[in-house]
Motif scaffolding. Structure first.
Motif, PDB file in Angstrom:
ATOM      1  N   LEU A 107      36.369  40.251  33.463  1.00  0.00           N
ATOM      2  CA  LEU A 107      37.063  39.539  32.541  1.00  0.00           C
ATOM      3  C   LEU A 107      37.802  39.351  32.067  1.00  0.00           C
ATOM      4  N   LEU A 108      37.639  40.827  31.440  1.00  0.00           N
ATOM      5  CA  LEU A 108      39.102  40.969  30.550  1.00  0.00           C
ATOM      6  C   LEU A 108      40.108  40.334  30.842  1.00  0.00           C
ATOM      7  N   MET A 109      40.670  40.675  32.354  1.00  0.00           N
ATOM      8  CA  MET A 109      41.822  40.437  32.986  1.00  0.00           C
ATOM      9  C   MET A 109      42.010  39.042  33.575  1.00  0.00           C
ATOM     10  N   ALA A 110      40.900  38.424  34.134  1.00  0.00           N
ATOM     11  CA  ALA A 110      40.054  37.100  34.062  1.00  0.00           C
ATOM     12  C   ALA A 110      40.959  36.239  33.297  1.00  0.00           C
ATOM     13  N   LEU A 114      43.978  32.712  33.070  1.00  0.00           N
ATOM     14  CA  LEU A 114      43.690  31.602  33.243  1.00  0.00           C
ATOM     15  C   LEU A 114      45.064  30.162  33.919  1.00  0.00           C
ATOM     16  N   THR A 115      45.764  30.837  34.026  1.00  0.00           N
ATOM     17  CA  THR A 115      46.189  29.528  34.776  1.00  0.00           C
ATOM     18  C   THR A 115      47.006  30.571  36.307  1.00  0.00           C
ATOM     19  N   GLN A 116      46.040  31.254  36.770  1.00  0.00           N
ATOM     20  CA  GLN A 116      46.653  31.818  38.178  1.00  0.00           C
ATOM     21  C   GLN A 116      45.024  31.459  38.155  1.00  0.00           C
ATOM     22  N   PRO A 117      44.646  30.125  39.276  1.00  0.00           N
ATOM     23  CA  PRO A 117      43.188  29.700  39.681  1.00  0.00           C
ATOM     24  C   PRO A 117      42.911  30.684  40.985  1.00  0.00           C
ATOM     25  N   LEU A 118      43.750  31.173  41.661  1.00  0.00           N
ATOM     26  CA  LEU A 118      43.181  32.500  43.001  1.00  0.00           C
ATOM     27  C   LEU A 118      42.944  33.655  41.924  1.00  0.00           C
ATOM     28  N   ALA A 119      43.541  34.358  41.176  1.00  0.00           N
ATOM     29  CA  ALA A 119      43.148  35.101  40.773  1.00  0.00           C
ATOM     30  C   ALA A 119      41.738  35.624  40.003  1.00  0.00           C
ATOM     31  N   LEU A 120      41.668  33.968  39.055  1.00  0.00           N
ATOM     32  CA  LEU A 120      40.871  33.368  38.160  1.00  0.00           C
ATOM     33  C   LEU A 120      39.578  33.816  38.731  1.00  0.00           C
ATOM     34  N   LEU A 121      39.773  33.038  39.795  1.00  0.00           N
ATOM     35  CA  LEU A 121      38.084  32.726  40.586  1.00  0.00           C
ATOM     36  C   LEU A 121      38.057  34.111  41.551  1.00  0.00           C
ATOM     37  N   THR A 122      38.969  35.201  41.624  1.00  0.00           N
ATOM     38  CA  THR A 122      38.568  36.147  42.206  1.00  0.00           C
ATOM     39  C   THR A 122      38.209  37.433  41.167  1.00  0.00           C
ATOM     40  N   LEU A 123      38.429  37.369  40.389  1.00  0.00           N
ATOM     41  CA  LEU A 123      38.095  38.337  39.565  1.00  0.00           C
ATOM     42  C   LEU A 123      36.669  37.347  38.424  1.00  0.00           C
ATOM     43  N   LEU A 124      36.808  36.899  38.479  1.00  0.00           N
ATOM     44  CA  LEU A 124      35.466  35.751  38.001  1.00  0.00           C
ATOM     45  C   LEU A 124      34.232  36.362  38.480  1.00  0.00           C
TER      46      LEU A 124
END
Length: 147
Positions: A107-110, A114-124
């Motif tokens: 969650l902290l990494m996500a 916040l501006t990286q949709p693929l990374a955000l989705l993967t981390l969430l």
């Protein structure tokens, strides 16, 4: 929010201890998420360059390893519980707090992605899976600690 901890008494039932562990777990998770958002939102508003696939992979692997380590340490703490003792209850509460750090890591990494949709989705998604895994271990720990 901490009332279940204050009202545990000398020999709490497994259900009362489980309620306390769940509250502590959620508080521990919130304690990590709130500062993460306070840092991540301004970072996202300032904008950042797109991340390469290698960076995204490294971020995901690091989050997975850190989350696994946090859950492993929490489980190790929970195994040290002496059933039916105040020390055992304290260790189970400590384990719940440690377990909350497992989904907290992705969650902290996500929050920084916040501006990286693929990374955000993967981390969430990783945070959700690890969070559910931690949540599902709490009943076992409360049963063990309540003796």
């Amino acid at each position: 929010m901490l009332s279940p901890l204050r009202s545990l008494g000398e020999r709490p039932s497994a259900a009362h201890l489980l309620a306390a562990l769940r509250r502590v777990y959620l508080l521990g998770l919130a304690a990590l998420l709130i500062p993460g958002l306070l840092i991540g939102l301004p970072y996202a508003l300032l904008g950042s360059a797109a991340w390469s696939g290698g960076v995204l992979t490294a971020l995901g692997v690091t989050a997975l390893l850190c989350a696994g380590l946090a859950l492993g340490l929490a489980t190790r703490t929970a195994r040290q519980v002496t059933p039916g003792t105040p020390e055992g209850r304290a260790l189970s509460i400590q384990a719940a707090i440690q377990a909350a750090s497992a989904p907290g890591v992705p969650l902290l990494m996500a929050c920084t992605a916040l501006t990286q949709p693929l990374a955000l989705l993967t981390l969430l998604l990783l945070a959700a899976v690890v969070g559910v895994a931690g949540w599902l271990t709490l009943p076992q720990w409360s049963q063990r600690a309540s003796g």
